[in-house]
Scaffold this active site. Structure first.
Site, PDB file in Angstrom:
ATOM      1  N   GLY A 218     -28.482 -11.548   2.216  1.00 29.48           N
ATOM      2  CA  GLY A 218     -27.550 -11.492   3.347  1.00 29.48           C
ATOM      3  C   GLY A 218     -27.629 -12.758   4.179  1.00 29.48           C
TER       4      GLY A 218
ATOM      5  N   GLY B 146     -24.801 -13.845   6.854  1.00 28.16           N
ATOM      6  CA  GLY B 146     -24.427 -12.922   7.948  1.00 28.16           C
ATOM      7  C   GLY B 146     -24.852 -13.441   9.310  1.00 28.16           C
ATOM      8  N   GLN B 147     -24.681 -12.597  10.365  1.00 27.71           N
ATOM      9  CA  GLN B 147     -24.941 -13.031  11.742  1.00 27.71           C
ATOM     10  C   GLN B 147     -26.387 -13.502  11.917  1.00 27.71           C
ATOM     11  OE1 GLN B 147     -25.225 -10.000  14.766  1.00 27.71           O
ATOM     12  NE2 GLN B 147     -24.712 -11.388  16.422  1.00 27.71           N
TER      13      GLN B 147
ATOM     14  N   TYR C  79     -25.411   4.403  10.579  1.00 27.84           N
ATOM     15  CA  TYR C  79     -26.205   3.179  10.746  1.00 27.84           C
ATOM     16  C   TYR C  79     -27.628   3.544  11.155  1.00 27.84           C
ATOM     17  CZ  TYR C  79     -27.630  -1.326  12.761  1.00 27.84           C
ATOM     18  OH  TYR C  79     -28.302  -2.495  13.077  1.00 27.84           O
TER      19      TYR C  79
ATOM     20  N   ILE D 208     -23.390 -12.781  -1.515  1.00 28.68           N
ATOM     21  CA  ILE D 208     -22.551 -12.000  -2.426  1.00 28.68           C
ATOM     22  C   ILE D 208     -21.219 -12.714  -2.613  1.00 28.68           C
ATOM     23  CG2 ILE D 208     -23.581  -9.729  -1.934  1.00 28.68           C
ATOM     24  CD1 ILE D 208     -21.229  -9.215  -0.021  1.00 28.68           C
TER      25      ILE D 208
ATOM     26  N   LYS E 116     -31.249   3.281   9.164  1.00 28.63           N
ATOM     27  CA  LYS E 116     -32.359   2.518   9.740  1.00 28.63           C
ATOM     28  C   LYS E 116     -33.626   3.362   9.821  1.00 28.63           C
ATOM     29  CE  LYS E 116     -30.499  -1.485  10.170  1.00 28.63           C
ATOM     30  NZ  LYS E 116     -30.973  -2.541   9.240  1.00 28.63           N
TER      31      LYS E 116
ATOM     32  N   ASP F 153     -26.579  -9.561  -4.934  1.00 31.76           N
ATOM     33  CA  ASP F 153     -25.975  -8.348  -4.361  1.00 31.76           C
ATOM     34  C   ASP F 153     -27.088  -7.308  -4.321  1.00 31.76           C
ATOM     35  OD1 ASP F 153     -22.946  -6.436  -4.993  1.00 31.76           O
ATOM     36  OD2 ASP F 153     -24.823  -5.861  -3.996  1.00 31.76           O
ATOM     37  N   ILE F 154     -27.433  -6.834  -3.121  1.00 34.23           N
ATOM     38  CA  ILE F 154     -28.608  -5.952  -2.962  1.00 34.23           C
ATOM     39  C   ILE F 154     -28.431  -4.634  -3.723  1.00 34.23           C
ATOM     40  CG2 ILE F 154     -27.898  -4.723  -0.855  1.00 34.23           C
ATOM     41  CD1 ILE F 154     -30.826  -5.257   0.144  1.00 34.23           C
TER      42      ILE F 154
HETATM   43  C1  VAH Z   1     -24.747  -3.116  16.198  1.00 35.54           C
HETATM   44  N1  VAH Z   1     -25.399  -5.424  16.640  1.00 35.54           N
HETATM   45  O1  VAH Z   1     -24.208  -3.129  17.305  1.00 35.54           O
HETATM   46  C2  VAH Z   1     -25.775  -4.227  15.905  1.00 35.54           C
HETATM   47  C3  VAH Z   1     -27.158  -3.826  16.359  1.00 35.54           C
HETATM   48  C4  VAH Z   1     -28.557  -2.834  18.191  1.00 35.54           C
HETATM   49  C5  VAH Z   1     -27.183  -3.210  17.749  1.00 35.54           C
HETATM   50  O2  VAH Z   1     -27.795  -2.993  15.481  1.00 35.54           O
HETATM   51  O3  VAH Z   1     -24.509  -2.301  15.336  1.00 35.54           O
END
Ligand code: VAH
Length: 332
Positions: A8, A11-12, A143, A35, A147, A54-55
Protein backbone atom coordinates in the site's frame (compact mmCIF):
# COMPACT_ATOMS: atom_id res chain seq x y z
CA UNK A 1 15.29 -3.17 9.92
CA UNK A 2 17.15 -3.31 6.57
CA UNK A 3 15.02 -4.62 3.70
CA UNK A 4 11.48 -3.38 4.06
CA UNK A 5 8.32 -3.99 2.03
CA UNK A 6 5.50 -1.42 2.24
CA UNK A 7 2.21 -2.92 1.08
CA UNK A 8 0.00 0.00 0.00
CA UNK A 9 2.98 2.30 -0.64
CA UNK A 10 1.01 4.76 -2.80
CA UNK A 11 -1.70 5.48 -0.22
CA UNK A 12 -2.05 8.39 2.25
CA UNK A 13 0.40 6.93 4.81
CA UNK A 14 2.41 4.68 2.49
CA UNK A 15 3.49 7.40 0.06
CA UNK A 16 5.16 9.33 2.86
CA UNK A 17 6.31 6.40 4.98
CA UNK A 18 8.14 4.82 2.03
CA UNK A 19 10.16 8.00 1.46
CA UNK A 20 10.86 8.37 5.18
CA UNK A 21 12.07 4.76 5.42
CA UNK A 22 14.28 5.17 2.35
CA UNK A 23 15.90 8.16 4.07
CA UNK A 24 16.28 6.33 7.39
CA UNK A 25 17.54 3.04 5.87
CA UNK A 26 19.57 3.99 2.76
CA UNK A 27 21.70 0.83 2.99
CA UNK A 28 18.80 -1.54 2.45
CA UNK A 29 16.00 -2.05 -0.04
CA UNK A 30 12.78 -0.21 0.84
CA UNK A 31 10.31 -1.69 -1.63
CA UNK A 32 7.14 0.18 -2.66
CA UNK A 33 4.39 -2.41 -2.96
CA UNK A 34 1.57 -1.29 -5.26
CA UNK A 35 -1.51 -2.61 -7.04
CA UNK A 36 -2.44 -2.17 -10.70
CA UNK A 37 -3.96 1.24 -11.24
CA UNK A 38 -2.08 2.73 -8.28
CA UNK A 39 1.49 2.49 -9.51
CA UNK A 40 4.20 4.67 -7.89
CA UNK A 41 5.12 7.82 -9.81
CA UNK A 42 7.79 10.53 -9.64
CA UNK A 43 10.16 10.47 -6.68
CA UNK A 44 8.41 7.47 -5.14
CA UNK A 45 9.16 5.46 -8.30
CA UNK A 46 12.64 6.88 -8.93
CA UNK A 47 14.01 6.72 -5.37
CA UNK A 48 13.90 2.96 -4.88
CA UNK A 49 12.53 -0.44 -5.94
CA UNK A 50 8.85 -1.14 -6.41
CA UNK A 51 6.95 -4.39 -6.89
CA UNK A 52 3.35 -5.26 -7.67
CA UNK A 53 1.90 -6.63 -4.43
CA UNK A 54 -1.86 -7.14 -4.17
CA UNK A 55 -2.38 -8.10 -0.51
CA UNK A 56 -5.21 -10.45 -1.54
CA UNK A 57 -2.62 -12.47 -3.52
CA UNK A 58 -0.24 -14.30 -1.11
CA UNK A 59 2.03 -15.39 -3.96
CA UNK A 60 2.83 -11.74 -4.79
CA UNK A 61 3.68 -11.02 -1.15
CA UNK A 62 5.96 -14.08 -0.96
CA UNK A 63 7.60 -13.22 -4.29
CA UNK A 64 8.51 -9.70 -3.14
CA UNK A 65 9.78 -10.99 0.23
CA UNK A 66 12.01 -13.57 -1.49
CA UNK A 67 13.28 -11.22 -4.20
CA UNK A 68 14.35 -8.46 -1.81
CA UNK A 69 15.12 -10.61 1.27
CA UNK A 70 12.54 -8.60 3.22
CA UNK A 71 12.90 -8.61 7.03
CA UNK A 72 10.05 -6.19 7.81
CA UNK A 73 6.62 -5.71 6.20
CA UNK A 74 4.56 -2.54 6.68
CA UNK A 75 1.00 -3.55 5.85
CA UNK A 76 -0.86 -0.34 5.00
CA UNK A 77 -3.55 -1.83 2.78
CA UNK A 78 -7.06 -0.93 3.94
CA UNK A 79 -10.34 0.68 2.94
CA UNK A 80 -10.93 3.67 5.25
CA UNK A 81 -14.03 3.97 7.39
CA UNK A 82 -16.58 5.77 5.22
CA UNK A 83 -15.60 4.02 1.97
CA UNK A 84 -15.56 0.64 3.74
CA UNK A 85 -19.20 1.08 4.79
CA UNK A 86 -20.11 1.13 1.11
CA UNK A 87 -18.00 -1.98 0.37
CA UNK A 88 -17.91 -4.09 3.57
CA UNK A 89 -17.02 -7.36 1.83
CA UNK A 90 -14.01 -5.79 0.10
CA UNK A 91 -13.01 -4.08 3.34
CA UNK A 92 -12.92 -7.49 5.06
CA UNK A 93 -11.11 -9.15 2.12
CA UNK A 94 -8.33 -6.53 2.24
CA UNK A 95 -8.28 -5.72 5.94
CA UNK A 96 -8.49 -9.26 7.33
CA UNK A 97 -7.92 -11.61 4.38
CA UNK A 98 -4.96 -9.52 3.28
CA UNK A 99 -3.55 -9.39 6.79
CA UNK A 100 -3.88 -13.18 7.10
CA UNK A 101 -1.91 -13.60 3.84
CA UNK A 102 0.76 -11.22 5.13
CA UNK A 103 1.06 -12.98 8.50
CA UNK A 104 1.33 -16.39 6.86
CA UNK A 105 4.20 -15.17 4.63
CA UNK A 106 5.82 -13.51 7.65
CA UNK A 107 5.49 -16.74 9.66
CA UNK A 108 7.15 -18.82 6.92
CA UNK A 109 9.86 -16.28 6.04
CA UNK A 110 10.53 -14.81 9.49
CA UNK A 111 9.51 -11.20 8.79
CA UNK A 112 8.34 -8.64 11.32
CA UNK A 113 4.97 -7.05 10.52
CA UNK A 114 3.51 -3.60 11.24
CA UNK A 115 -0.22 -3.23 10.64
CA UNK A 116 -1.83 0.02 11.84
CA UNK A 117 -4.99 -0.05 13.85
CA UNK A 118 -7.09 3.03 14.54
CA UNK A 119 -9.25 4.93 16.99
CA UNK A 120 -11.91 3.37 14.75
CA UNK A 121 -11.29 0.06 16.53
CA UNK A 122 -13.35 1.40 19.45
CA UNK A 123 -17.13 1.73 19.55
CA UNK A 124 -19.94 3.58 21.35
CA UNK A 125 -19.59 1.33 24.44
CA UNK A 126 -15.95 2.37 24.94
CA UNK A 127 -15.09 5.08 27.53
CA UNK A 128 -14.88 8.12 25.21
CA UNK A 129 -12.50 10.40 27.09
CA UNK A 130 -8.88 9.34 27.55
CA UNK A 131 -9.84 5.91 26.22
CA UNK A 132 -7.72 3.31 28.07
CA UNK A 133 -5.19 1.07 26.32
CA UNK A 134 -7.10 -2.05 27.39
CA UNK A 135 -10.88 -1.59 27.24
CA UNK A 136 -14.03 -2.75 25.47
CA UNK A 137 -13.79 -2.73 21.67
CA UNK A 138 -17.20 -3.22 19.99
CA UNK A 139 -16.98 -1.03 16.88
CA UNK A 140 -20.11 -0.53 14.78
CA UNK A 141 -18.28 -0.07 11.45
CA UNK A 142 -16.77 -2.75 9.24
CA UNK A 143 -13.57 -0.69 9.34
CA UNK A 144 -13.49 -1.01 13.11
CA UNK A 145 -14.37 -4.71 12.97
CA UNK A 146 -11.44 -5.34 10.59
CA UNK A 147 -9.13 -3.35 12.87
CA UNK A 148 -10.11 -5.20 16.07
CA UNK A 149 -9.85 -8.52 14.22
CA UNK A 150 -6.48 -7.46 12.88
CA UNK A 151 -5.24 -6.59 16.37
CA UNK A 152 -6.28 -10.00 17.71
CA UNK A 153 -4.94 -11.93 14.69
CA UNK A 154 -1.59 -10.11 14.89
CA UNK A 155 -1.33 -10.80 18.64
CA UNK A 156 -2.18 -14.47 17.96
CA UNK A 157 0.65 -14.78 15.42
CA UNK A 158 3.02 -13.23 17.94
CA UNK A 159 2.24 -15.58 20.85
CA UNK A 160 1.42 -18.73 18.81
CA UNK A 161 4.14 -18.55 16.12
CA UNK A 162 6.59 -15.96 17.44
CA UNK A 163 5.98 -13.55 14.54
CA UNK A 164 7.21 -10.08 15.54
CA UNK A 165 3.93 -8.19 15.00
CA UNK A 166 3.51 -4.61 16.26
CA UNK A 167 0.91 -1.89 15.75
CA UNK A 168 -0.33 1.54 16.80
CA UNK A 169 -3.91 2.85 16.87
CA UNK A 170 -3.62 5.90 14.63
CA UNK A 171 -5.85 8.94 15.23
CA UNK A 172 -7.07 10.88 12.21
CA UNK A 173 -3.94 11.69 10.19
CA UNK A 174 -3.35 15.10 8.66
CA UNK A 175 -0.92 15.67 5.80
CA UNK A 176 -0.27 18.09 2.94
CA UNK A 177 1.26 15.40 0.70
CA UNK A 178 -1.18 12.66 -0.33
CA UNK A 179 -4.88 13.57 -0.13
CA UNK A 180 -6.95 11.35 2.22
CA UNK A 181 -9.30 8.78 0.73
CA UNK A 182 -12.70 8.14 2.21
CA UNK A 183 -12.11 8.57 5.90
CA UNK A 184 -14.28 10.12 8.60
CA UNK A 185 -11.47 12.41 9.76
CA UNK A 186 -10.72 13.72 6.26
CA UNK A 187 -12.44 17.03 7.08
CA UNK A 188 -9.39 17.96 9.14
CA UNK A 189 -7.29 17.80 5.96
CA UNK A 190 -9.83 19.30 3.56
CA UNK A 191 -10.33 22.34 5.80
CA UNK A 192 -6.70 23.41 5.28
CA UNK A 193 -6.99 23.04 1.49
CA UNK A 194 -10.11 25.25 1.45
CA UNK A 195 -8.53 27.84 3.76
CA UNK A 196 -5.35 28.17 1.72
CA UNK A 197 -7.31 28.41 -1.54
CA UNK A 198 -9.51 31.14 -0.06
CA UNK A 199 -12.64 28.98 -0.32
CA UNK A 200 -15.44 28.70 2.24
CA UNK A 201 -15.23 25.30 3.93
CA UNK A 202 -18.44 23.26 4.35
CA UNK A 203 -17.77 21.09 7.38
CA UNK A 204 -19.38 17.60 7.31
CA UNK A 205 -19.26 17.15 11.10
CA UNK A 206 -21.12 19.21 13.69
CA UNK A 207 -19.56 21.38 16.42
CA UNK A 208 -18.55 19.37 19.47
CA UNK A 209 -17.44 16.34 17.43
CA UNK A 210 -14.11 15.72 19.15
CA UNK A 211 -11.65 13.15 17.78
CA UNK A 212 -7.96 12.47 18.28
CA UNK A 213 -5.88 13.77 15.39
CA UNK A 214 -2.19 13.63 14.55
CA UNK A 215 0.14 15.36 12.13
CA UNK A 216 1.66 12.93 9.63
CA UNK A 217 5.33 13.49 10.66
CA UNK A 218 4.45 12.28 14.17
CA UNK A 219 2.58 9.27 12.74
CA UNK A 220 5.51 8.28 10.52
CA UNK A 221 7.94 8.53 13.44
CA UNK A 222 5.61 6.38 15.58
CA UNK A 223 5.43 3.70 12.85
CA UNK A 224 9.23 3.53 12.74
CA UNK A 225 9.94 3.86 16.48
CA UNK A 226 7.51 1.07 17.41
CA UNK A 227 9.34 -1.30 15.04
CA UNK A 228 12.73 -0.25 16.43
CA UNK A 229 11.59 -0.58 20.04
CA UNK A 230 13.28 -3.03 22.42
CA UNK A 231 10.92 -6.07 22.29
CA UNK A 232 11.78 -6.98 25.91
CA UNK A 233 10.03 -3.75 27.05
CA UNK A 234 6.81 -4.45 25.18
CA UNK A 235 3.92 -5.59 27.32
CA UNK A 236 1.48 -4.80 24.50
CA UNK A 237 1.96 -5.30 20.77
CA UNK A 238 -1.27 -4.95 18.82
CA UNK A 239 -2.13 -2.30 19.30
CA UNK A 240 -0.81 0.78 21.13
CA UNK A 241 -2.92 3.89 21.72
CA UNK A 242 -0.95 6.92 20.53
CA UNK A 243 -2.18 10.50 20.72
CA UNK A 244 -1.13 14.08 20.14
CA UNK A 245 -4.20 16.37 19.94
CA UNK A 246 -7.98 16.22 20.19
CA UNK A 247 -10.17 18.91 18.64
CA UNK A 248 -13.58 19.55 17.09
CA UNK A 249 -14.37 21.56 13.92
CA UNK A 250 -14.78 24.82 15.88
CA UNK A 251 -11.32 24.55 17.43
CA UNK A 252 -9.44 23.82 14.21
CA UNK A 253 -11.39 26.52 12.34
CA UNK A 254 -10.52 29.09 15.02
CA UNK A 255 -6.84 28.10 14.85
CA UNK A 256 -6.81 28.46 11.05
CA UNK A 257 -8.48 31.89 11.34
CA UNK A 258 -5.57 33.03 13.52
CA UNK A 259 -3.35 32.46 10.46
CA UNK A 260 -5.86 33.22 7.68
CA UNK A 261 -8.23 35.82 9.16
CA UNK A 262 -10.54 35.75 6.14
CA UNK A 263 -11.21 32.01 6.45
CA UNK A 264 -14.93 31.11 6.67
CA UNK A 265 -16.57 27.81 7.59
CA UNK A 266 -20.21 26.70 7.42
CA UNK A 267 -21.76 23.28 8.14
CA UNK A 268 -23.14 20.76 5.65
CA UNK A 269 -23.46 17.55 7.67
CA UNK A 270 -22.62 14.11 6.29
CA UNK A 271 -24.90 11.74 8.27
CA UNK A 272 -22.67 8.68 7.68
CA UNK A 273 -19.46 10.35 8.79
CA UNK A 274 -21.27 11.98 11.72
CA UNK A 275 -22.60 8.59 12.86
CA UNK A 276 -19.14 7.03 12.59
CA UNK A 277 -17.43 9.93 14.36
CA UNK A 278 -19.99 9.83 17.19
CA UNK A 279 -19.08 6.16 17.80
CA UNK A 280 -15.37 6.90 18.15
CA UNK A 281 -13.47 8.18 21.23
CA UNK A 282 -12.95 11.88 21.91
CA UNK A 283 -9.38 11.27 23.11
CA UNK A 284 -7.01 8.39 23.87
CA UNK A 285 -4.78 7.60 26.88
CA UNK A 286 -1.37 6.85 25.34
CA UNK A 287 0.51 6.20 28.61
CA UNK A 288 1.42 2.59 27.68
CA UNK A 289 3.16 3.69 24.46
CA UNK A 290 5.03 6.34 26.44
CA UNK A 291 6.12 3.80 29.08
CA UNK A 292 6.92 0.82 26.82
CA UNK A 293 8.69 2.49 23.88
CA UNK A 294 9.05 6.20 24.80
CA UNK A 295 6.37 7.53 22.48
CA UNK A 296 5.86 11.30 22.50
CA UNK A 297 4.22 13.66 19.98
CA UNK A 298 6.15 16.64 18.57
CA UNK A 299 3.32 18.56 16.81
CA UNK A 300 0.35 20.26 18.41
CA UNK A 301 -2.43 22.17 16.62
CA UNK A 302 -0.45 25.43 16.35
CA UNK A 303 2.69 23.81 14.92
CA UNK A 304 0.67 21.63 12.54
CA UNK A 305 -1.44 24.55 11.30
CA UNK A 306 1.60 26.72 10.55
CA UNK A 307 3.30 23.84 8.74
CA UNK A 308 0.22 22.79 6.76
CA UNK A 309 -0.55 26.35 5.60
CA UNK A 310 3.01 27.08 4.52
CA UNK A 311 3.39 23.78 2.63
CA UNK A 312 -0.03 24.03 0.94
CA UNK A 313 0.73 27.61 -0.16
CA UNK A 314 3.96 26.32 -1.65
CA UNK A 315 2.15 23.34 -3.26
CA UNK A 316 -0.43 25.62 -4.94
CA UNK A 317 1.93 28.55 -5.61
CA UNK A 318 -0.12 30.86 -3.36
CA UNK A 319 2.06 33.59 -1.78
CA UNK A 320 1.60 34.40 1.88
CA UNK A 321 -0.30 37.71 2.23
CA UNK A 322 1.74 40.80 2.99
CA UNK A 323 1.51 42.18 6.51
CA UNK A 324 -0.77 44.98 5.28
CA UNK A 325 -3.15 42.52 3.54
CA UNK A 326 -3.35 40.55 6.76
CA UNK A 327 -4.13 43.74 8.67
CA UNK A 328 -6.96 44.54 6.24
CA UNK A 329 -8.35 40.98 6.46
CA UNK A 330 -8.28 41.18 10.27
CA UNK A 331 -10.40 44.31 10.09
CA UNK A 332 -13.35 42.44 8.57
C1 VAH B 1 -10.68 7.23 8.76
N1 VAH B 1 -8.59 8.47 8.51
O1 VAH B 1 -11.21 8.32 9.00
C2 VAH B 1 -9.14 7.17 8.86
C3 VAH B 1 -8.70 6.85 10.27
C4 VAH B 1 -8.98 7.35 12.72
C5 VAH B 1 -9.43 7.66 11.33
O2 VAH B 1 -8.78 5.52 10.58
O3 VAH B 1 -11.28 6.24 8.44
Amino acid sequence: MKNILIIGATGQIGSELTMRLRNEYPEGDVVAGFIKGAEPKGILLESGPSHEVDITNPMQIAEAVDKYKIDTIYNLAALLSAVAEAKPQLAWKIGVGGLYNTLEVAREKKCAVFTPSSIGSFGPGTPADKTPQDTIQRPKTIYGVTKVTGEMLSDYYAHRFGVDTRSVRFPGLISYVAPPGGGTTDYAVDIYYSAVKGEEFKCPLKPGTFMDMMYMPDALRAAIEIMEADPTRLIHRNSFNIASMSFDPEIIAAKIKEHIPGFRMTYELDPLRQKIADSWPNSLDDSCAREEWDWHPEYGLEEMTKDMISHLREKFGIPAPSHQESEVAMAY
